[in-house]
Design an enzyme around this catalytic site. Structure first.
Site, PDB file in Angstrom:
ATOM      1  CD  GLN A  31      19.909  22.210  -7.778  1.00 47.96           C
ATOM      2  OE1 GLN A  31      19.705  23.092  -8.908  1.00 47.96           O
ATOM      3  NE2 GLN A  31      20.536  22.682  -6.699  1.00 47.96           N
ATOM      4  CG  HIS A  62      34.262  30.464  -9.079  1.00 55.66           C
ATOM      5  ND1 HIS A  62      34.753  29.035  -9.287  1.00 55.66           N
ATOM      6  CD2 HIS A  62      33.045  30.535  -8.745  1.00 55.66           C
ATOM      7  CE1 HIS A  62      33.629  28.340  -8.891  1.00 55.66           C
ATOM      8  NE2 HIS A  62      32.357  29.290  -8.725  1.00 55.66           N
ATOM      9  CG  ASP A  86      30.686  25.915  -7.174  1.00 56.44           C
ATOM     10  OD1 ASP A  86      31.049  27.030  -6.426  1.00 56.44           O
ATOM     11  OD2 ASP A  86      30.675  26.063  -8.512  1.00 56.44           O
ATOM     12  CG  ASP A 135      14.321  30.900  -0.757  1.00 53.32           C
ATOM     13  OD1 ASP A 135      15.266  31.866  -1.590  1.00 53.32           O
ATOM     14  OD2 ASP A 135      13.076  30.867  -1.032  1.00 53.32           O
ATOM     15  CG  ASP A 153      28.219  31.428  -8.030  1.00 54.81           C
ATOM     16  OD1 ASP A 153      28.002  31.174  -9.237  1.00 54.81           O
ATOM     17  OD2 ASP A 153      28.826  30.579  -7.193  1.00 54.81           O
ATOM     18  CB  SER A 154      21.581  31.809  -8.256  1.00 56.34           C
ATOM     19  OG  SER A 154      21.377  32.561  -9.405  1.00 56.34           O
ATOM     20  CB  THR A 155      21.029  27.784 -11.190  1.00 55.76           C
ATOM     21  OG1 THR A 155      19.769  27.990 -10.526  1.00 55.76           O
ATOM     22  CG2 THR A 155      21.879  26.518 -10.697  1.00 55.76           C
ATOM     23  CG  ASP A 156      21.756  30.033 -16.250  1.00 58.50           C
ATOM     24  OD1 ASP A 156      22.640  30.879 -15.800  1.00 58.50           O
ATOM     25  OD2 ASP A 156      22.025  28.737 -16.734  1.00 58.50           O
TER      26      ASP A 156
HETATM   27  N1  AG3 Z   1      27.104  29.474 -11.205  1.00 56.33           N
HETATM   28  C1  AG3 Z   1      25.928  29.757 -12.227  1.00 56.33           C
HETATM   29  C2  AG3 Z   1      26.617  29.345 -13.500  1.00 56.33           C
HETATM   30  C3  AG3 Z   1      25.524  29.447 -14.660  1.00 56.33           C
HETATM   31  C4  AG3 Z   1      25.967  28.698 -15.916  1.00 56.33           C
HETATM   32  N2  AG3 Z   1      24.651  28.835 -16.913  1.00 56.33           N
HETATM   33  C5  AG3 Z   1      24.972  28.146 -17.935  1.00 56.33           C
HETATM   34  N3  AG3 Z   1      25.932  27.566 -18.089  1.00 56.33           N
HETATM   35  N4  AG3 Z   1      23.998  28.219 -18.579  1.00 56.33           N
HETATM   36  C6  AG3 Z   1      26.764  28.227 -10.452  1.00 56.33           C
HETATM   37  C7  AG3 Z   1      27.752  27.785  -9.689  1.00 56.33           C
HETATM   38  C8  AG3 Z   1      29.223  27.934 -10.003  1.00 56.33           C
HETATM   39  N5  AG3 Z   1      29.974  28.626  -8.752  1.00 56.33           N
END
Ligand code: AG3
Length: 272
Positions: A31, A62, A86, A135, A153-156
């Site tokens: 990414q 968090h 993070d 993964d 706690d992943s991305t969307d």
């Molecule tokens: N946490 C996912 C946050 C998603 C945010 N999405 C958005 N802003 N559209 C990822 C890392 C945080 N620890």
């Protein structure tokens, strides 16, 4: 000269932050990643152009991702974190008397950069924390370990994006099998007001769990400012709980816990 970062996540809607300094821009294997210093929120981590974490409001996200599930389970000993590179979610989990935390993030570039630019976020040297690069869907499919709490706690779940398989029914089924009989899964979810269809689909996929509860909290830098989370549970109803914790918090409290599960009518109707 003014420099601005503009987030385009929801169609026809932008959020912009004035940039003080650009600290890193590059690509990992998976990414695009940028770390900027902003006037309003301090340092900000961007993945594929989307805000993941900011110094100023990360505690809201968090704490609300981690504590409601951790206090609902009576004695969470083993916790699995999906993503969370993070380090912020693990930091909150490690404030509880857990025995082991397994964090699986697919992108080691994120972990390395966050260790450098967000040193206050992680507790990377805590001996209870085991970090794997890979993964999380594969890890969950292959492991024989069981966990009391799984924190996503992943991305969307952007269609065809890196995280999409983590929001599938197949993943939730496997996660269910890897949870102890009183286990709990919690996931960040997109804003149901903007992304109603996607959120409804996730809700359906999560139907493998007998107890499902949506809750919400403030995260000013996420689209809309109000973020939602879901707890999928085998035994305990999280909306009936809430505890004041024996360590300082800045967002979570027993009052917030109870209030977070009270939904506006349009959301109640959406998730009946
Ligand atoms: N946490 C996912 C946050 C998603 C945010 N999405 C958005 N802003 N559209 C990822 C890392 C945080 N620890």
């Amino acid at each position: 000269m003014e420099l601005w970062y503009v987030q385009n996540y929801i169609e026809n809607y932008q959020m912009a932050l004035k940039v003080k300094e650009t600290l890193f821009v590059g690509r990992t294997k998976l990414q695009e990643i940028a770390i900027i210093d902003t006037y309003l929120y301090g340092r900000v981590l961007l993945l594929d152009g989307i805000v993941q974490t900011t110094e100023k409001d990360e505690f809201m996200y968090h704490e609300m991702l981690v504590h409601p599930a951790m206090v609902t389970h009576p004695h969470p000993r083993k916790v699995f974190i999906v993503g969370g590179g993070d380090g912020g979610a693990a930091r909150e989990v490690l404030k509880h008397p857990v025995e082991e935390v397994v964090l699986v993030d697919i992108d080691e570039g994120v972990i390395e950069l966050c260790q450098k630019y967000f040193p206050q976020l992680g507790r990377w040297d805590d001996p209870r924390l085991r970090v794997y690069i890979g993964d999380a869907a594969e890890y969950i499919a292959e492991t024989r370990e069981t966990f009391d709490v799984i924190i996503m706690d992943s991305t969307d779940p952007i269609p065809r994006g890196v995280a999409e398989p983590l929001f599938s029914q197949e993943f939730y089924r496997r996660a269910y099998d890897r949870l102890s009989p009183d286990g709990i899964l919690v996931s960040q979810m997109e804003p149901p007001f903007f992304e109603a269809e996607r959120v409804k689909k996730l809700w359906k996929h999560l139907g493998v769990f007998p107890i499902l509860r949506l809750y919400w909290g403030l995260v000013p830098t996420y689209p809309g400012g109000v973020w939602s989370y879901v707890i999928a549970s085998k035994k305990y109803d999280p909306s009936q709980g809430g505890k004041d914790l024996p360590f300082p918090t800045r967002y979570y409290s027993s009052r917030i816990h109870q209030a977070a599960f009270v939904l506006p009518v349009f959301l109640e109707e959406m998730f009946q």
